[in-house]
Design a protein around this motif. Structure first.
Motif, mmCIF file in Angstrom:
data_model
loop_
_atom_site.group_PDB
_atom_site.id
_atom_site.type_symbol
_atom_site.label_atom_id
_atom_site.label_comp_id
_atom_site.label_asym_id
_atom_site.label_seq_id
_atom_site.Cartn_x
_atom_site.Cartn_y
_atom_site.Cartn_z
ATOM 1 N N SER A 75 0.883 -1.187 -0.156
ATOM 2 C CA SER A 75 0.116 0.152 -0.019
ATOM 3 C C SER A 75 1.006 1.096 0.182
ATOM 4 O O SER A 75 0.445 2.557 -0.197
ATOM 5 N N SER A 76 1.775 0.762 -0.254
ATOM 6 C CA SER A 76 3.697 2.257 -0.204
ATOM 7 C C SER A 76 2.745 3.066 -1.365
ATOM 8 O O SER A 76 3.243 2.940 -2.510
ATOM 9 N N ASN A 77 2.833 4.131 -0.787
ATOM 10 C CA ASN A 77 2.795 5.918 -2.092
ATOM 11 C C ASN A 77 3.839 5.835 -2.010
ATOM 12 O O ASN A 77 4.378 5.931 -3.203
ATOM 13 N N HIS A 78 4.753 5.606 -1.396
ATOM 14 C CA HIS A 78 6.400 5.833 -1.318
ATOM 15 C C HIS A 78 6.764 5.250 -2.822
ATOM 16 O O HIS A 78 7.464 5.361 -4.218
ATOM 17 N N THR A 97 -3.877 -3.207 -3.999
ATOM 18 C CA THR A 97 -4.189 -2.791 -3.375
ATOM 19 C C THR A 97 -4.359 -1.155 -5.065
ATOM 20 O O THR A 97 -3.202 -1.533 -6.126
ATOM 21 N N TYR A 98 -4.477 -0.328 -4.994
ATOM 22 C CA TYR A 98 -4.741 0.050 -6.409
ATOM 23 C C TYR A 98 -2.686 0.995 -6.388
ATOM 24 O O TYR A 98 -2.972 1.035 -7.087
ATOM 25 N N ASN A 99 -2.711 0.870 -5.114
ATOM 26 C CA ASN A 99 -0.931 1.662 -5.466
ATOM 27 C C ASN A 99 -0.339 -0.049 -5.940
ATOM 28 O O ASN A 99 0.619 0.821 -6.420
ATOM 29 N N SER A 100 -0.071 -0.916 -5.198
ATOM 30 C CA SER A 100 0.458 -1.980 -6.079
ATOM 31 C C SER A 100 -0.191 -2.271 -7.485
ATOM 32 O O SER A 100 1.039 -2.762 -8.270
ATOM 33 N N ASP A 113 -9.394 2.529 -2.191
ATOM 34 C CA ASP A 113 -9.690 0.977 -1.984
ATOM 35 C C ASP A 113 -10.448 1.649 -0.063
ATOM 36 O O ASP A 113 -10.897 0.887 0.137
ATOM 37 N N ASP A 114 -10.266 2.661 0.566
ATOM 38 C CA ASP A 114 -10.904 2.472 1.755
ATOM 39 C C ASP A 114 -11.902 2.356 1.256
ATOM 40 O O ASP A 114 -13.427 2.055 2.151
ATOM 41 N N LEU A 115 -12.905 3.091 -0.072
ATOM 42 C CA LEU A 115 -14.389 3.407 -1.119
ATOM 43 C C LEU A 115 -15.014 2.543 -1.620
ATOM 44 O O LEU A 115 -15.593 2.083 -0.847
#
Ligand SMILES: *Cc1c(COP(=O)(O)O)cnc(C)c1O
Length: 316
Positions: free
Chosen positions: A66-69, A96-99, A310-312
């Protein structure tokens, strides 16, 4: 592609609401202009400036799914057409959307138990060097003096806003994690000699360690840049609150979900349960509990917009 923020450009700063006779403003670092913005994008610019100056040809970093970085770093790597290697703990590896974006950017992700992350990084760096590659290593979360510098610059943008709008922020609040964002802001305050409270709302770490990591980052930056500031002064300015962490990373409670709802419905601002909504609702509680009134309060929105989605998906 553009590799550097144009000089003097700054993320928007807007008034949102009055609360207990306080005026609350938000600096929209979530609108920082690369890869869904956020503090990781602001920090990543400095790391890639170094990357571009050196003769590197690959990037290695680490972080969870989930890392934004990791999303921003792999996006900056894909923009340069260089390979990006991410070492990821299997304890936090659900998609997640990030991954999904990291995969889209063709980052090569190695998932190992969290206890093996650091030795796997070493192995990867050695392996790449043995293949004749020149890997550039970026610490998780954009930790380090280049990351801190990004928020010294952000602090300067805030001071410029104050000067041109005739306002003084009595408080600055934000989500504090590895502490680089906070370290940069406190260094900015020390350099400018301003009187205000900079309050990091911890999203996971507990004190005393959480606060100590921030203090260490501040000291590192000041030493490297040859500022001589007594430890006692740094200590006094470092406010790291661990009262609002909830159950730690990626866990939400009702108050945080309410904050996500309200901020989007009323102001059109997306927040997420791991960082920004947790910090915003923590800030409101702190204002309440400490009877803060008639102040100008700035909240820095540190980004993480993909986490909102992801929360949505989890919200009813
Ligand atoms: C990483 C992150 C933070 C914490 O920043 P640090 O510099 O590690 O303290 C806050 N908000 C968001 C959205 C983040 O991704």
């Amino acid at each position: 592609m553009f590799t550097e923020k144009s000089k003097g450009s700054s993320t928007p700063l807007m008034w949102v609401e009055n609360n207990h006779f306080n005026k609350i403003y938000i600096k929209r670092d979530d609108l920082f202009p690369f890869s869904f913005g956020g503090n990781k994008a602001r920090k990543a610019y400095n790391f890639f400036k170094k990357f571009d100056e050196g003769c590197f040809d690959t990037v290695v970093t680490y972080g969870s799914s989930s890392s934004n970085h990791c999303r921003v770093i792999s996006n900056m790597a894909s923009a340069r057409n260089v390979s990006c290697y991410i070492i990821s703990p299997e304890e936090a590896s659900e998609p997640t959307y990030n991954s999904k974006m990291m995969e889209l950017f063709e980052a090569e992700i190695t998932t190992v138990p969290v206890s093996e992350v650091s030795c796997t990084i070493e192995k990867k760096l050695t392996e790449l060097k043995n293949k004749g590659k020149k890997p550039y290593f970026i610490a998780g979360g954009g930790h380090g003096n280049l990351g801190t510098k990004a928020y010294v610059d952000c602090y300067r943008e805030i001071v410029e806003y104050e000067l041109s709008n005739g306002i003084h922020f009595d408080y600055i609040f934000f989500a504090s994690g590895t502490g680089t964002t906070q370290a940069g802001l406190v260094c900015g305050q020390l350099i400018h000699g301003d009187d205000r409270k900079i309050v990091g709302i911890s999203i996971a770490r507990k004190n005393p360690r959480g606060r100590q990591v921030v203090i260490d980052s501040i000291s590192d930056y000041l030493v490297e840049n040859k500022y001589n500031i007594p430890d006692a002064v740094i200590n006094d300015l470092t406010i790291f609150l661990d009262d609002y962490t909830g159950d730690g990373y990626a866990k939400e409670n009702e108050k945080i979900i309410d904050t996500i709802n309200i901020m989007l419905k009323k102001y059109g601002i997306p927040m997420d349960s791991t960082y920004t909504a947790k910090a915003y609702s923590g800030m409101l509680s702190y204002i309440d509990e400490n009877n803060i009134k008639d102040k100008n309060i700035l909240f820095i929105h540190t980004g993480g917009t993909p986490l909102f989605f992801d929360d949505l998906r989890r919200m009813k």
